[in-house]
Design a protein around this motif. Structure first.
Motif, PDB file in Angstrom:
ATOM      1  N   GLU A 163      51.023 -45.533   8.728  1.00  0.00           N
ATOM      2  CA  GLU A 163      49.717 -45.199   9.307  1.00  0.00           C
ATOM      3  C   GLU A 163      49.869 -44.205  10.458  1.00  0.00           C
ATOM      4  N   THR A 164      50.979 -44.298  11.214  1.00  0.00           N
ATOM      5  CA  THR A 164      51.244 -43.342  12.289  1.00  0.00           C
ATOM      6  C   THR A 164      51.434 -41.942  11.718  1.00  0.00           C
ATOM      7  N   CYS A 165      52.118 -41.852  10.575  1.00  0.00           N
ATOM      8  CA  CYS A 165      52.263 -40.548   9.905  1.00  0.00           C
ATOM      9  C   CYS A 165      50.897 -39.970   9.581  1.00  0.00           C
ATOM     10  N   LYS A 166      50.030 -40.797   9.012  1.00  0.00           N
ATOM     11  CA  LYS A 166      48.692 -40.318   8.626  1.00  0.00           C
ATOM     12  C   LYS A 166      47.916 -39.836   9.850  1.00  0.00           C
ATOM     13  N   LEU A 167      48.025 -40.569  10.949  1.00  0.00           N
ATOM     14  CA  LEU A 167      47.320 -40.174  12.170  1.00  0.00           C
ATOM     15  C   LEU A 167      47.834 -38.848  12.721  1.00  0.00           C
ATOM     16  N   ASN A 168      49.085 -38.531  12.421  1.00  0.00           N
ATOM     17  CA  ASN A 168      49.688 -37.295  12.915  1.00  0.00           C
ATOM     18  C   ASN A 168      49.743 -36.204  11.849  1.00  0.00           C
ATOM     19  N   ALA A 169      48.992 -36.387  10.766  1.00  0.00           N
ATOM     20  CA  ALA A 169      48.916 -35.411   9.670  1.00  0.00           C
ATOM     21  C   ALA A 169      50.294 -35.088   9.094  1.00  0.00           C
ATOM     22  N   ASP A 171      53.039 -36.157   6.021  1.00  0.00           N
ATOM     23  CA  ASP A 171      53.164 -36.831   4.729  1.00  0.00           C
ATOM     24  C   ASP A 171      54.111 -38.026   4.886  1.00  0.00           C
ATOM     25  N   PRO A 172      53.618 -39.270   4.685  1.00  0.00           N
ATOM     26  CA  PRO A 172      54.458 -40.446   4.900  1.00  0.00           C
ATOM     27  C   PRO A 172      55.724 -40.463   4.035  1.00  0.00           C
TER      28      PRO A 172
END
Length: 199
Positions: A163-169, A171-172
């Motif tokens: 979810e942190t990846c998604k918040l920082n744009a 790709d997880p």
């Protein structure tokens, strides 16, 4: 929006508020019917709604005035035709049948389903919002399988960086691949902050 009754409270805010209902929800009710057998009427309804979707696909990114003109010229006649189709089939099918329930749903929300051609700012569906919140709903469902405290903690360890990846744009999958490769390659623990998604 869908048919959630809580939205009706918005109508109490004043006479200028109108509810625009999601045509994708109405379409979904028809799409589900042929899965249980042959359903030519439902398929015909899906095709009619599909025509409205094709009209919208061509104008979705245009300015509201241009969208309104295209909707008045092309979508409004298709909606009138669909309303006649809906009334005809509602009179012929059993109310408790899948088609009867789908047509009752559409008739109940008809005014809100047909609001988008009268205003170029209104979307015909809320698919954009649904796509945005789908991962949250899936994450919630997946978390139900964490059936004890250790499972919940493990789930949080996995879900938090994703979810942190998604918040920082970021790709997880790419982040996880690069991070695991860096750790396997000897990345120093004291420099772990360098691997965080925001970096």
């Amino acid at each position: 929006m869908d048919g959630y009754a809580g939205y009706n409270r918005l109508l109490k805010q004043g006479p200028d508020i109108r509810l625009a209902y999601c045509r994708a929800h109405a379409r979904r009710k028809l799409v589900e019917i042929p899965r249980t057998g042959r359903a030519p009427i439902a398929k015909d309804g899906v095709q009619r709604i599909g025509e409205l979707h094709r009209i919208e696909a061509g104008i979705r990114s245009l300015d509201p005035a241009t969208r309104l003109a295209a909707r008045l010229a092309r979508a409004a006649p298709a909606i009138v035709d669909f309303e006649v189709w809906l009334a005809n089939h509602r009179a012929r099918v059993a109310r408790r049948s899948p088609l009867g329930e789908a047509s009752t749903y559409m008739a109940k929300y008809w005014d809100g389903l047909c609001l988008f051609p009268s205003d170029g700012r209104i979307e015909r569906d809320n698919d954009t919002v649904e796509r945005t919140i789908r991962p949250i709903a899936l994450n919630r469902k997946n978390a139900l399988f964490a059936d004890d405290d250790a499972g919940v903690e493990n789930w949080a360890v996995v879900a938090s960086p994703i979810e942190t990846c998604k918040l920082n744009a970021v790709d997880p999958q790419a982040w996880l691949t690069n991070t695991l490769a860096a750790i396997a390659g000897g990345h120093m623990r004291r420099n772990i902050a360098d691997l965080m998604p925001w970096n």
